[in-house]
Design a protein around this motif. Structure first.
Motif, PDB file in Angstrom:
ATOM      1  N   ALA A  60       0.800  -1.232   0.000  1.00 23.05           N
ATOM      2  CA  ALA A  60       0.000   0.000   0.000  1.00 23.05           C
ATOM      3  C   ALA A  60       0.828   1.276   0.000  1.00 23.05           C
ATOM      4  N   GLY A  61       2.135   1.167   0.118  1.00 26.69           N
ATOM      5  CA  GLY A  61       2.979   2.344   0.053  1.00 26.69           C
ATOM      6  C   GLY A  61       3.442   2.867   1.406  1.00 26.69           C
ATOM      7  N   ALA A  62       4.331   3.827   1.334  1.00 24.78           N
ATOM      8  CA  ALA A  62       4.982   4.364   2.526  1.00 24.78           C
ATOM      9  C   ALA A  62       4.011   5.087   3.455  1.00 24.78           C
ATOM     10  N   LEU A  63       3.038   5.806   2.908  1.00 23.02           N
ATOM     11  CA  LEU A  63       2.087   6.527   3.743  1.00 23.02           C
ATOM     12  C   LEU A  63       1.290   5.553   4.608  1.00 23.02           C
ATOM     13  N   ALA A  64       0.782   4.496   3.999  1.00 16.31           N
ATOM     14  CA  ALA A  64       0.023   3.494   4.753  1.00 16.31           C
ATOM     15  C   ALA A  64       0.905   2.823   5.799  1.00 16.31           C
ATOM     16  N   ALA A  65       2.153   2.533   5.445  1.00 17.26           N
ATOM     17  CA  ALA A  65       3.072   1.906   6.396  1.00 17.26           C
ATOM     18  C   ALA A  65       3.349   2.845   7.574  1.00 17.26           C
ATOM     19  N   GLY A  66       3.503   4.128   7.289  1.00 15.13           N
ATOM     20  CA  GLY A  66       3.731   5.101   8.359  1.00 15.13           C
ATOM     21  C   GLY A  66       2.539   5.215   9.289  1.00 15.13           C
ATOM     22  N   LEU A  67       1.333   5.225   8.714  1.00 15.67           N
ATOM     23  CA  LEU A  67       0.122   5.278   9.543  1.00 15.67           C
ATOM     24  C   LEU A  67       0.007   4.038  10.414  1.00 15.67           C
ATOM     25  N   TYR A  68       0.247   2.884   9.793  1.00 17.75           N
ATOM     26  CA  TYR A  68       0.172   1.638  10.551  1.00 17.75           C
ATOM     27  C   TYR A  68       1.217   1.624  11.670  1.00 17.75           C
ATOM     28  N   GLN A  69       2.416   2.079  11.364  1.00 21.56           N
ATOM     29  CA  GLN A  69       3.478   2.086  12.365  1.00 21.56           C
ATOM     30  C   GLN A  69       3.139   3.038  13.512  1.00 21.56           C
ATOM     31  N   ALA A  70       2.552   4.179  13.206  1.00 21.45           N
ATOM     32  CA  ALA A  70       2.139   5.113  14.257  1.00 21.45           C
ATOM     33  C   ALA A  70       1.082   4.467  15.155  1.00 21.45           C
ATOM     34  N   GLY A  71       0.122   3.794  14.544  1.00 19.19           N
ATOM     35  CA  GLY A  71      -0.902   3.102  15.324  1.00 19.19           C
ATOM     36  C   GLY A  71      -0.333   1.963  16.144  1.00 19.19           C
ATOM     37  N   THR A  72       0.615   1.245  15.561  1.00 21.80           N
ATOM     38  CA  THR A  72       1.257   0.138  16.273  1.00 21.80           C
ATOM     39  C   THR A  72       2.033   0.650  17.481  1.00 21.80           C
ATOM     40  N   ARG A  73       2.716   1.763  17.335  1.00 19.36           N
ATOM     41  CA  ARG A  73       3.457   2.342  18.474  1.00 19.36           C
ATOM     42  C   ARG A  73       2.510   2.705  19.607  1.00 19.36           C
ATOM     43  N   LEU A  74       1.382   3.265  19.249  1.00 19.24           N
ATOM     44  CA  LEU A  74       0.384   3.619  20.251  1.00 19.24           C
ATOM     45  C   LEU A  74      -0.158   2.356  20.926  1.00 19.24           C
ATOM     46  N   THR A  75      -0.391   1.336  20.140  1.00 17.43           N
ATOM     47  CA  THR A  75      -0.870   0.056  20.678  1.00 17.43           C
ATOM     48  C   THR A  75       0.171  -0.549  21.615  1.00 17.43           C
ATOM     49  N   GLN A  76       1.414  -0.577  21.192  1.00 10.75           N
ATOM     50  CA  GLN A  76       2.473  -1.152  22.021  1.00 10.75           C
ATOM     51  C   GLN A  76       2.622  -0.402  23.341  1.00 10.75           C
ATOM     52  N   GLY A  77       2.535   0.910  23.279  1.00  9.47           N
ATOM     53  CA  GLY A  77       2.612   1.689  24.509  1.00  9.47           C
ATOM     54  C   GLY A  77       1.463   1.381  25.447  1.00  9.47           C
ATOM     55  N   THR A  78       0.272   1.211  24.892  1.00  8.74           N
ATOM     56  CA  THR A  78      -0.901   0.899  25.701  1.00  8.74           C
ATOM     57  C   THR A  78      -0.784  -0.491  26.313  1.00  8.74           C
ATOM     58  N   LEU A  79      -0.267  -1.439  25.559  1.00 11.97           N
ATOM     59  CA  LEU A  79      -0.160  -2.810  26.055  1.00 11.97           C
ATOM     60  C   LEU A  79       0.837  -2.946  27.204  1.00 11.97           C
ATOM     61  N   MET A  80       1.694  -1.956  27.384  1.00 12.27           N
ATOM     62  CA  MET A  80       2.612  -1.999  28.532  1.00 12.27           C
ATOM     63  C   MET A  80       1.839  -2.017  29.845  1.00 12.27           C
ATOM     64  N   LEU A  81       0.633  -1.462  29.847  1.00 16.07           N
ATOM     65  CA  LEU A  81      -0.210  -1.488  31.038  1.00 16.07           C
ATOM     66  C   LEU A  81      -0.517  -2.922  31.457  1.00 16.07           C
ATOM     67  N   GLY A  82      -0.657  -3.821  30.487  1.00 16.58           N
ATOM     68  CA  GLY A  82      -0.876  -5.232  30.804  1.00 16.58           C
ATOM     69  C   GLY A  82       0.269  -5.825  31.601  1.00 16.58           C
TER      70      GLY A  82
END
Length: 186
Positions: free
Chosen positions: A72-94
């Protein structure tokens, strides 16, 4: 520059290792290092499933970004990576929740105590935390995206509710996983 960061990183790891060793030595006594090839091989065989799980868990987000970039290209990868970082940070609470409950739960499991009440409490905490995260990802998607990433990442707003559902499911699976860890069955 980079050499200073590398030295600071190495120094912080050495300090952490030293502190951990001192705490363990105080709790367990001096370590006896008697290396054995047989014991090492047995440890590798016993820990292999954990090794595979940890490798796939850690490699998965990186492989996903490469795949999304290719499809899907670099823009989609960047959006996904930003969302993944947010997810990973949230999962630290677990991990924090697990660290609170694991010691008393392990003690109960080893003492063959009835843990059903404790498990209900733990499950409620994990599901509650997951539900709260889902609501924040869903209802606060616009605010989170704007404050954390800026207007350029506005398409992330559409992805966050789905990522929030993933966070919720990971939290919901946390209680049984914690019980397995307490029983030594990771």
């Amino acid at each position: 520059g980079a050499p200073v960061v590398a030295v600071a990183f190495a120094a912080s790891r050495m300090i952490s290792a030293s502190m951990s060793y001192r705490v363990l030595r105080g709790a367990l006594g001096p370590a006896r290092l008697t290396p054995s090839l047989r014991d090492g091989w047995r440890g590798l065989r016993t820990g292999f499933p954990y090794f595979v799980d940890a490798t796939l868990t850690n490699a998965s987000p990186h492989l996903e970004v490469l795949l999304i970039n290719a499809l899907a290209g670099a823009l989609a990868a960047g959006l996904y990576q930003a969302g993944t970082r947010l997810t990973q940070g949230t999962l630290m609470l677990g991990g924090v929740i697990s660290n609170v409950f694991l010691p008393p739960l392990s003690k109960s499991v080893k003492g063959h105590e009835n843990i059903s009440r404790s498990l209900g409490t733990i499950a409620a905490v994990f599901v509650g935390a997951g539900a709260a995260c889902l609501l924040v990802f869903w209802l606060g998607a616009s605010e989170l995206t704007e404050r954390l990433y800026g207007e350029a990442f506005s398409p992330l707003v559409e992805i966050l509710p789905v990522l929030g559902l993933g966070v919720f499911l990971r939290f919901a699976a946390g209680a049984p996983g914690l019980l397995l860890s307490a029983d030594g069955q990771q």
